[in-house]
Design an enzyme around this catalytic site. Structure first.
Site, short mmCIF file in Angstrom:
data_model
loop_
_atom_site.label_atom_id
_atom_site.label_comp_id
_atom_site.label_asym_id
_atom_site.label_seq_id
_atom_site.Cartn_x
_atom_site.Cartn_y
_atom_site.Cartn_z
N SER A 130 0.83 -1.21 0.00
CA SER A 130 0.00 0.00 0.00
C SER A 130 0.87 1.26 0.00
CB SER A 130 -0.97 -0.04 1.18
OG SER A 130 -2.01 0.90 1.03
N ASP A 192 -9.65 -4.97 -4.77
CA ASP A 192 -9.11 -3.98 -3.82
C ASP A 192 -10.02 -2.76 -3.81
OD1 ASP A 192 -7.57 -2.00 -2.47
OD2 ASP A 192 -5.73 -3.03 -3.04
N HIS A 225 -7.73 -5.68 -0.44
CA HIS A 225 -6.55 -4.92 -0.04
C HIS A 225 -5.82 -5.74 1.04
CE1 HIS A 225 -4.26 -1.21 -0.17
NE2 HIS A 225 -4.27 -1.14 1.15
#
Length: 248
Positions: A130, A192, A225
């Site tokens: 991320s 995601d 995610h």
């Protein structure tokens, strides 16, 4: 840049060809969140020559979380831009350039220490998840270690400052400095919700255009995610190739 101490996990086995990976956590997480990944590799007797450094981002008072830079929001559904206005997702002015620059330099400082300790830059990998992915990409593309690292890993992230990076890459090619041997592993989930798939496809295409066949990019169907077993296995195999235990 004030950070808590990094978590350092030494290589289980000594090697005549030591290697190090510096792996950055995402927004709101910390270094402890990735120790289980290292434990999985060690339990499976994988990557015994690899030292792990898991740094901590500083506490950001604005978002009340540990962050490598001030985040910007991505809409799950692309929003039309007004005529003549830049795409907000590609607008460098929307990025926290100061925060990113400080984080990139901090990671370069960690690389400096490894190089001083005898680990060649080509035996070093920088990666992250991320926000950690975003900083890792910038380290690999525009820091003083660009084109020198053994590898860069980007999981569930995106490329900030893409306009600035693109200009630097164009200049590098025009000046005949396109001699990078850095390998790339890019992974993302098709579901995601925080960093939409389109962001991955956009920066994947950019990096493939710059780095060519050195890029291994995979989209994991159904993954959000997060990480899944298939991605972890692919990452392990890639690391074994990027920084092999016994360097030829």
């Amino acid at each position: 840049m004030s950070n808590d101490s990094s978590i350092i996990i030494p290589a289980p086995s000594s090697s005549t060809s030591p290697a190090t990976i510096i792996f950055l956590h995402g927004l709101g997480d910390d270094a402890n969140g990735w120790t289980d990944l290292v434990s999985q590799f060690h339990a499976a007797h994988k990557l015994p020559h690899l030292k792990w450094i898991l740094p901590n981002a500083p506490q950001n008072r604005d978002v009340m979380a540990q962050a490598w830079f001030m985040p910007k929001q991505f809409s799950p559904i692309p929003m039309p831009k007004r005529s003549g206005e830049p795409d907000p997702e590609e607008n460098d002015e929307e990025d926290d350039q100061e925060g990113m620059t400080k984080s990139v330099e901090y990671i370069c400082g960690l690389i400096d220490k490894e190089v001083e300790a005898g680990v060649p830059a080509e035996r070093l990998v920088v990666g992250g998840f991320s926000q950690g992915c975003a900083i890792s990409l910038l380290v690999g593309l525009m820091s003083r270690y660009k084109a020198k690292l053994g590898g860069v890993v980007g999981l569930s992230g995106y490329l900030p400052l893409s306009g600035r990076v693109g200009k630097m890459m164009e200049d590098r090619k025009e000046e005949g400095q396109d001699t990078s041997q850095t390998k790339w592993f890019l992974g993302h989930g098709s579901r995601d919700q925080l960093v939409p798939k389109r962001m991955f496809m956009r920066y994947k295409d950019q990096i493939e255009g710059w780095e060519g066949e050195r890029v291994e990019a995979k989209l994991y169907e159904g993954m959000g995610h997060s990480t899944v077993g298939a991605e972890v296995r692919d990452l392990c195999g890639w690391l074994e190739r990027a920084v092999p235990e016994n360097e030829a």
